[in-house]
Write an enzyme that holds these catalytic residues in place. Structure first.
Site, PDB file in Angstrom:
ATOM      1  N   LYS A  77       0.946  -1.207  -0.072  1.00  0.00           N
ATOM      2  CA  LYS A  77       0.321   0.021   0.195  1.00  0.00           C
ATOM      3  C   LYS A  77       0.737   1.111   0.031  1.00  0.00           C
ATOM      4  CE  LYS A  77      -1.172   0.084   4.897  1.00  0.00           C
ATOM      5  NZ  LYS A  77      -1.064  -1.059   5.551  1.00  0.00           N
ATOM      6  N   ARG A  78       2.052   1.241   0.245  1.00  0.00           N
ATOM      7  CA  ARG A  78       3.123   2.132   0.277  1.00  0.00           C
ATOM      8  C   ARG A  78       3.342   2.470  -1.370  1.00  0.00           C
ATOM      9  NH1 ARG A  78       3.611   0.028   4.750  1.00  0.00           N
ATOM     10  NH2 ARG A  78       4.940  -1.839   3.938  1.00  0.00           N
TER      11      ARG A  78
END
Ligand code: GLU
Length: 450
Positions: free
Chosen positions: A225-226
């Protein structure tokens, strides 16, 4: 067989591009086959599954236009669509297994006796996978003693605290919701043999399985998700069009088997097929995704361009109802790749207080005879009677040629004077939008400034 697919996210507060792609493939497959797309909240993890964390997913799906036929907020005959509200159903299914002698208690937990035989998943994308659960699940590794150990292969389906585990509720719901095709990420392929064992234990025909290969980041590792472009809400904020994101996600793992890369939703529905889904991992490419968006921007109708750009314009202080907006957006879509870039391309058309870019001023100041040129430019523009593209160009050309210059010699100072910078949209159409009086005022101001 009527086609029923489902997207079954565990609410975590994010709609990840991998999940959104899974939802899209399920949606496309269902719609293409005249079927239904079901949304089911796998929210048995009470700590992580808040209403707010599910809302993020629902909002993302709605933004993408992947509306569900049954699910949260859309009751249907197979609800409730939240696993947290289906305990009675799970209890009834557990009773079936108990009655068939397929369970036993083990230190407060309930285990399901896995069969001792080969089970084969015939996956539409990944092919056949055969496993004997008794054998593979009996080997474990103890990291402390660094030895292999025997592990009870029978699956815990109910924990000592009374909670049902994912595999059990997932299968029960797929049965109860009459799911015909389970299309999900490849990370669930290894679970599927277990799921097939449960379908058989319940005496139910399993759905067709199709596991979509993983989506890797630009470095080739699993997308987290980064990573840039990982989360759908970032696309909303960055000014992507939902149709473009769907288009890009479709290509992320599916190929139409020709060179076509830009698809409207209707074209996607027409062309999409499970046969076209690749069995290798896909690699996310943010630049390509931006390019797809730019192509969609170019193809939008003026009305749709206006309605999609409106929130970004309003945020920049430009009213979407301004009569100059339609023309300005036509200029902007040639330059902007994202909706969020549009105000930056056209804001100088609307401003009362033009900002001049310093390097652009210096560039104009370095032109020899600039004062005379500015005066000539002013006169040329002042003399335009019908303030339209061809007339403005003709007048500038005539003036330039009268001074032994090419028309291009006037364009840089004219651009900086009227738009504040060397960069910007197509100049003369922008000048038409700005209006004669305002352009003359800007040229006059600029001549004084330099
Ligand atoms: N809740 C599971 C997940 O989010 C769904 C698995 C499935 O689609 O069967 O991974």
């Amino acid at each position: 067989m009527s086609v029923r697919t489902r997207f079954a996210p565990s609410p975590t507060g994010f709609l990840h591009i991998g999940g959104a792609r899974t939802a899209l493939y399920n949606w496309l497959f269902a719609k293409k086959n005249g079927g239904q797309f079901i949304l089911r909240a796998e929210d048995t993890d009470a700590e992580r599954s808040t209403e707010a964390s599910l809302d993020v997913i629902l909002d993302g799906l709605r933004w993408l236009g992947l509306e569900w036929d049954e699910g949260p907020g859309k009751d249907g005959p197979h609800g409730p669509y939240y696993q947290s509200q289906r305990t009675d159903i799970y209890d009834a299914y557990l009773a079936k297994l108990e009655a068939a002698g397929l369970t036993y208690e083990d230190e407060g937990a309930i285990r399901f006796r896995v069969p001792d035989k080969d089970i084969t998943v015939n996956d539409l994308i990944c092919g056949d996978v055969t496993v004997n659960l008794k054998e593979t699940r009996s080997i474990g590794f103890d990291p402390e003693t660094k030895t292999t150990l025997e592990r009870n292969p029978d699956l815990v389906i109910k924990r000592p605290n009374g909670g049902y585990i994912f595999h059990f509720v997932n299968v029960v719901d797929d049965i109860e919701m009459k799911i015909s095709h389970v299309i999900r990420g490849e990370d669930h392929l290894s679970n599927t043999v277990l799921h097939l064992a449960l379908f058989e234990a319940f005496g139910e025909k399993p759905p067709v399985f199709a596991h979509i290969p993983l989506n890797l980041n630009e470095n080739g590792s699993k997308m987290s998700k980064r990573d840039k472009g990982a989360l759908i809400h970032e696309y909303i904020e960055a000014g992507f069009l939902p149709d473009a994101v769907n288009n890009y996600m479709a290509l992320l793992g599916w190929s139409p088997k020709d060179d076509t890369e830009i698809f409207t939703p209707a074209e996607l529905m027409d062309r999409f097929s499970m046969e076209g889904v690749n069995n290798g991992n896909s690699k996310f490419d943010y630049t390509k995704c931006v390019w797809v968006n730019a192509e969609h921007l170019k193809r939008l109708s003026p009305e749709d361009l206006n309605s999609n750009a409106a929130p970004f314009l309003e945020k920049a202080g430009i009213s979407a109802d301004d009569p100059r907006v339609t023309g300005a957006l036509e200029l902007a879509r040639e330059r902007a790749e994202l909706l969020s870039e549009i105000p930056g391309v056209i804001d100088s058309i609307f401003t009362d207080d033009l900002d001049y870019d310093e390097p652009s001023i210096e560039k104009v100041q370095s032109i020899s005879g600039i004062d005379d040129l500015m005066a000539a430019l002013y006169r040329a523009l002042e003399g335009v009677e019908d303030w339209a593209v061809d007339e403005i160009k003709a007048s500038i050309k005539e003036s330039a040629e009268g001074r032994g210059l090419k028309m291009g010699a006037y364009m840089l100072p004219c651009r900086v004077a009227t738009m504040g910078s060397m960069k910007g949209p197509d100049l003369v159409p922008a000048m038409v939008l700005i209006g004669k009086e305002e352009v003359l005022g800007r040229v006059e101001n600029f001549a004084e400034l330099i």
